[in-house]
Write a protein that holds these residues in place. Structure first.
Motif, PDB file in Angstrom:
ATOM      1  N   UNK A 120      13.551 129.414   9.017  1.00  0.00           N
ATOM      2  CA  UNK A 120      13.811 128.501  10.136  1.00  0.00           C
ATOM      3  C   UNK A 120      14.810 127.439   9.689  1.00  0.00           C
ATOM      4  N   UNK A 121      15.309 126.678  10.644  1.00  0.00           N
ATOM      5  CA  UNK A 121      16.323 125.656  10.359  1.00  0.00           C
ATOM      6  C   UNK A 121      15.832 124.287  10.815  1.00  0.00           C
ATOM      7  N   UNK A 122      16.310 123.267  10.129  1.00  0.00           N
ATOM      8  CA  UNK A 122      16.022 121.877  10.470  1.00  0.00           C
ATOM      9  C   UNK A 122      17.311 121.082  10.266  1.00  0.00           C
ATOM     10  N   UNK A 147      22.760 125.488  -2.316  1.00  0.00           N
ATOM     11  CA  UNK A 147      21.544 126.298  -2.192  1.00  0.00           C
ATOM     12  C   UNK A 147      20.569 125.919  -3.299  1.00  0.00           C
ATOM     13  N   UNK A 148      19.294 126.061  -2.991  1.00  0.00           N
ATOM     14  CA  UNK A 148      18.219 125.865  -3.963  1.00  0.00           C
ATOM     15  C   UNK A 148      17.321 127.090  -3.867  1.00  0.00           C
ATOM     16  N   UNK A 202      21.737 124.135   2.412  1.00  0.00           N
ATOM     17  CA  UNK A 202      22.020 122.899   3.144  1.00  0.00           C
ATOM     18  C   UNK A 202      23.524 122.681   3.243  1.00  0.00           C
ATOM     19  N   UNK A 203      23.909 121.995   4.310  1.00  0.00           N
ATOM     20  CA  UNK A 203      25.320 121.665   4.555  1.00  0.00           C
ATOM     21  C   UNK A 203      25.404 120.205   4.969  1.00  0.00           C
ATOM     22  N   UNK A 257      22.968 116.425   8.147  1.00  0.00           N
ATOM     23  CA  UNK A 257      22.559 117.407   7.138  1.00  0.00           C
ATOM     24  C   UNK A 257      21.811 118.541   7.836  1.00  0.00           C
ATOM     25  N   UNK A 258      22.326 119.749   7.734  1.00  0.00           N
ATOM     26  CA  UNK A 258      21.667 120.932   8.301  1.00  0.00           C
ATOM     27  C   UNK A 258      21.007 121.715   7.178  1.00  0.00           C
ATOM     28  N   UNK A 259      19.756 122.084   7.380  1.00  0.00           N
ATOM     29  CA  UNK A 259      18.969 122.758   6.352  1.00  0.00           C
ATOM     30  C   UNK A 259      18.395 124.054   6.913  1.00  0.00           C
ATOM     31  N   UNK A 260      18.537 125.149   6.164  1.00  0.00           N
ATOM     32  CA  UNK A 260      17.861 126.406   6.500  1.00  0.00           C
ATOM     33  C   UNK A 260      16.855 126.705   5.397  1.00  0.00           C
ATOM     34  N   UNK A 261      15.660 127.098   5.797  1.00  0.00           N
ATOM     35  CA  UNK A 261      14.560 127.305   4.853  1.00  0.00           C
ATOM     36  C   UNK A 261      13.989 128.702   5.052  1.00  0.00           C
TER      37      UNK A 261
END
Length: 408
Positions: free
Chosen positions: A220-222, A292-293, A312-313, A325-329
């Protein structure tokens, strides 16, 4: 601990496990193959039945270490199997399943009957399937489904294989032992010194699975916005220690080396307090301001494990001096804590966790801009995921009743 390497559904699978770990738990907890169901855990009900070297096997009473180098096929590995496909259609047609809990083991055992028995009577099928228990159907539909598939295949000229391709003597999975000769080194020996101890420690290290083969169970993304310039935020994200200090319950075990870091994160879920210890690899691209992590960790107390990939971007926000900040997890969670891993709840909890991260991030950046000495302490140091889950459930119930009675 033992490192076990198997071929599961045509792919190599390896994990470090306790010697007492049975094959069902190895598949469910380390490979995320939950199609193998666990029922009685005494080899009686047959729900855990799968194929080991082509032979139906009770995985709840089979030690994983006993199957070293064996070929294991779970119900997930029978997606493209001709017999299994015909059985799935027949089970549906004859109403051979209701709750479905016994169905994976039923399909595996029924496939063996179709493969081996030429023209069995209803009584023969019932005897052959007597090791698989069903609490719903009364077995009538199951027997009809199996008999129908056998009749159809024999009518097409597909003959039975009486031995079921069984070519290995002994218990299932035991045919891969390497015999020793008189001149061979014995299995157990006394350590000859530090060098010997170090060699055995190296041999005991688990074989890592290729990253290309791993796919997250849930993704999902946040996104969030902070009131600071994009360059400042991007530079801050380059300090792994600072970023970790903004995440409630997280800490590093030492300084990062070439983007590789070890650490732990403490998570509290009601009365359960878990501490995942693991490793992560961090990459950054200054040109695109993306990173990336990739990491994995395990909590020894609950025997839960997780693996995740965060991307993250960082980009300018909608207003001057702000940063988006856009995060995909993507993650996979196994073990006891997997019961809290439903994607909807995890997304809500992750949203609140990120909100706490943003508060800590804002506090640290403001502390820097004001030129104060030292590092700013985090605003939020720990979150109780249990209370978060409870509030999420309460909120959803409130929305449900509001919509039921036409209220907002």
């Amino acid at each position: 601990m033992n490192t076990v390497t198997l071929t599961v559904n045509g792919k190599p699978a390896s994990a470090t496990i306790e010697p007492r770990t049975h094959l069902a738990d190895f598949l469910r907890e380390t490979q995320n193959l939950t199609g193998t169901h666990i029922g009685c855990e005494h080899g009686v009900c047959g729900a855990c039945t799968l194929l080991v070297d082509g032979v139906p096997t009770r995985s709840c009473i089979t030690y994983a270490v006993a199957c070293q180098q064996a070929e294991v096929t779970t119900v997930e590995g029978l997606d493209n199997d001709d017999i299994a496909a015909e059985l799935r259609t027949a089970f549906s047609k004859e109403h051979g399943l209701q709750c479905g809990y016994c169905t994976p083991g039923m399909i595996v055992s029924a496939r063996d009957v179709v493969l081996r028995m030429d023209a069995p009577s209803e009584h023969d099928i019932r005897i052959a399937m007597s090791g698989n228990l069903c609490r719903c159907t009364g077995y009538v539909g199951i027997v009809r489904a199996i008999q129908g598939v056998i009749t159809a295949r024999r009518a097409r000229g597909i003959a039975a294989i009486p031995d079921g391709n069984r070519k290995i003597l002994g218990p299932a999975g035991s045919g891969h032992a390497v015999p020793t000769t008189n001149g061979a080194e014995p299995r157990a020996r006394v350590s000859s010194g530090p060098a010997d101890t170090q060699a055995r420690a190296q041999a005991a290290k688990p074989v890592s699975r290729p990253d290309a083969d791993w796919k997250p169970q849930t993704t999902f993304t946040q996104g969030f916005t902070v009131a600071h310039p994009v360059d400042v935020v991007w530079d801050f994200f380059g300090n792994i220690g600072e970023v970790a200090s903004c995440l409630p319950g997280a800490s590093l075990a030492g300084e990062p080396v070439d983007g590789h870091v070890e650490g732990q994160i403490r998570v509290k879920v009601g009365p359960i307090a878990a501490e995942f210890q693991g490793v992560a690899d961090v990459t950054r691209d200054d040109a695109t301001r993306t990173g990336t992590i990739s990491g994995s960790g395990k909590d020894k107390r609950s025997n839960s494990a997780t693996r995740g990939l965060i991307g993250y971007a960082v980009r300018p926000g909608d207003a001057p001096g702000k940063t988006k900040v856009d995060v995909s997890i993507g993650y996979t969670l196994t073990g006891m804590l997997a019961q809290f891993g439903r994607s909807g709840l995890v997304q809500d909890v992750a949203g609140r966790l990120i909100a706490a991260f943003v508060q800590n991030l804002e506090a640290k950046l403001a502390h820097r801009e004001q030129g104060q000495g030292g590092e700013a302490p985090p605003v939020i140091t720990e979150l109780d995921a249990g209370s978060l889950v409870s509030s999420v459930v309460f909120g959803r119930l409130k929305q449900f009743f509001a919509s039921l009675f036409g209220r907002r």
